[in-house]
Enzyme design. Structure first.
Site, PDB file in Angstrom:
ATOM      1  N   CYS A 206     -25.666   2.432  -7.230  1.00 31.51           N
ATOM      2  CA  CYS A 206     -27.013   1.908  -7.043  1.00 31.51           C
ATOM      3  C   CYS A 206     -28.061   2.929  -7.502  1.00 31.51           C
ATOM      4  CB  CYS A 206     -27.218   1.472  -5.596  1.00 31.51           C
ATOM      5  SG  CYS A 206     -28.616   0.342  -5.376  1.00 31.51           S
TER       6      CYS A 206
ATOM      7  N   HIS B 227     -22.588  -2.235  -3.866  1.00 29.22           N
ATOM      8  CA  HIS B 227     -22.198  -1.583  -2.614  1.00 29.22           C
ATOM      9  C   HIS B 227     -20.939  -2.255  -2.080  1.00 29.22           C
ATOM     10  CE1 HIS B 227     -25.807   0.835  -2.240  1.00 29.22           C
ATOM     11  NE2 HIS B 227     -26.541  -0.226  -2.483  1.00 29.22           N
TER      12      HIS B 227
END
Length: 462
Positions: A324, A410
């Site tokens: 991310c 994630h």
């Protein structure tokens, strides 16, 4: 309407989150329908629910314990520290970023949202297991507090206060907390719980009667110090494992988010994982730059701390993974900042936030695999000169010559095929035949059993 029970603490990190988790499972095991609830949480660790809303990872774990789907109503207000300000997630969606002082102007408005969320859950479940935040006795903040006893009063909840004896001073903490809360809320407090006890309990028990001379609220029980492979407190780091055939280093960013991405490594015996704050990678097989809530700030921190130069030296020698915000840093441009330039990639930030829980089909080296996880980010990236590992062009990529993997997903480490792939890249074979969901469920059951053996549960829930 549902019955309500709340666990507050004498301070942050005393274990109220994990005890709340245990009671969710205990009540579910007894046949009740149960929902966790924390009206306001401050955490950099969040997940996307299946229907596209954002809540704290702690309430997600508690929903798992209750055997229900996570729901934004379980955590209607989520606060994320953001470079000296507070980023507000309200009703599971981004609201605005404000200064710390400005945030308290929304206290009454947020309390109404919290009450509505609680009422909605209360109409659907038998029990609401509530979690407080920090301490209910912060005298300078009590008039703004929408998560502790003010919320308990609205819910008509029995309140139990948890203290950490491992830190010392637990009886003083109990007495001081009870004395400083407002008189109108004191009747809600039904007992104290001593957590994280080590040693001979017979040496501790005489203090229970002695404590009656100082406070009318009884000590209900003692929970032993145990290490479980669960996220004990959503704002704290897990202890690092020191030994392992494969050694993984995660760079500890000042605004690191979603450190629970790495919880799977707790279940793999041959893997050790540690968080590092110095650019020293000699004892690492792979280095991970995790997610960040303040990418510009953390990127600048890494430059100043010497991480850029150290990372340059390991390219093509050790596996480097960016997740991310850490993925964005690997590119050439990140918003208005200069990235590391390890990938030919630019990232722009949008006002709209991507919140999605999805399974992507793997391609190329991951052909035939599924990549399950969730995305939470404002950044929109364009990358070139890489091997795609997922059907979406930017979700997961591999720069083979430099041994770099970048991903927006994630939870990607919970996918066995992805784990096999990264261990193959570093040339080490590891047995990853585990089901992380089943393993965590076993840990929750173990926790529930420990709590049932330590506390008068039936008395507490009546």
């Amino acid at each position: 309407m549902a019955k309500a029970i709340m666990f507050c603490g004498t301070a942050s990190g005393v274990g109220k989150s994990i005890i709340t988790t245990a009671f969710c499972r205990i009540l579910a095991n007894k046949g009740y329908s149960v929902a966790p609830f924390k009206s306001q949480n401050m955490s950099l660790n969040s997940i996307t629910t299946p229907d596209g809303f954002e809540i704290s990872i702690a309430q997600n774990l508690q929903a798992t314990a209750a055997r229900v789907m996570p729901d934004w109503r379980m955590n209607p207000i989520l606060l994320k520290p953001d470079g000296g300000k507070t980023y507000i997630v309200r009703k599971g969606k981004p609201f605005k970023t404000v200064s710390y002082g400005e945030y308290y102007k929304f206290a009454d408005e947020h309390f109404e949202i919290a009450k509505d969320a609680f009422d909605s859950l209360s109409r659907e479940f038998d029990f609401i297991v509530m979690e407080g935040a920090g301490s209910p006795a912060e005298i300078n903040l009590q008039k703004y507090d929408i998560v502790n006893l003010r919320m308990a009063g609205y819910a008509k909840a029995n309140v139990y206060i948890v203290g950490d004896i491992d830190k010392g001073g637990v009886f003083a903490a109990f007495k001081g907390t009870f004395d400083l809360i407002k008189d109108k809320f004191k009747p809600l407090v039904k007992g104290f719980i001593i957590n994280k006890f080590r040693g001979d309990i017979n040496l501790l028990k005489p203090a229970f009667d002695m404590f009656k001379n100082y406070c009318s609220v009884p000590i209900l029980g003692v929970v032993p110090f145990v290490r479980l492979k669960l996220d004990e407190e959503d704002s704290l780091f897990k202890p690092s494992k020191k030994e392992g055939f494969v050694k993984i280093c995660v760079i500890k960013l000042p605004y690191m988010s979603n450190f629970t991405d790495f919880g799977v490594f707790e279940f793999i015996d041959d893997v050790s994982l540690k968080f590092i704050d110095k650019p020293e990678f000699d004892d690492c097989d792979m280095v991970i730059i995790p997610g960040s809530k303040a990418v510009d700030y953390d990127l600048n921190y890494l430059y100043k701390a010497g991480f850029y130069e150290a990372l340059c030296k390991i390219l093509s020698k050790k596996l480097l993974i960016g997740v991310c915000g850490g993925y964005q840093m690997l590119g050439e441009v990140v918003g208005l900042s200069k990235g590391f330039g390890f990938l030919k990639m630019t990232t722009e930030f949008s006002k709209d936030k991507k919140l999605i829980n999805k399974t992507y089909k793997g391609i190329n080296y991951l052909k035939g695999a599924n990549l399950e996880g969730y995305e939470i980010h404002h950044g929109l990236s364009e990358v070139e000169g890489v091997i795609q590992l997922a059907e979406d062009s930017n979700v997961c990529v591999f720069e083979e010559s430099k041994k770099i993997i970048g991903t927006y997903l994630h939870g990607i480490f919970n996918n066995r095929e992805f784990l096999k792939f990264i261990f193959n890249v570093i040339g080490k074979k590891i047995d990853v035949n585990i089901d992380i969901a089943k393993e965590k469920d076993k840990q929750i059951d173990m926790l529930a059993e420990i709590i049932e053996n330590s506390l008068p549960v039936d008395k507490m829930i009546q």
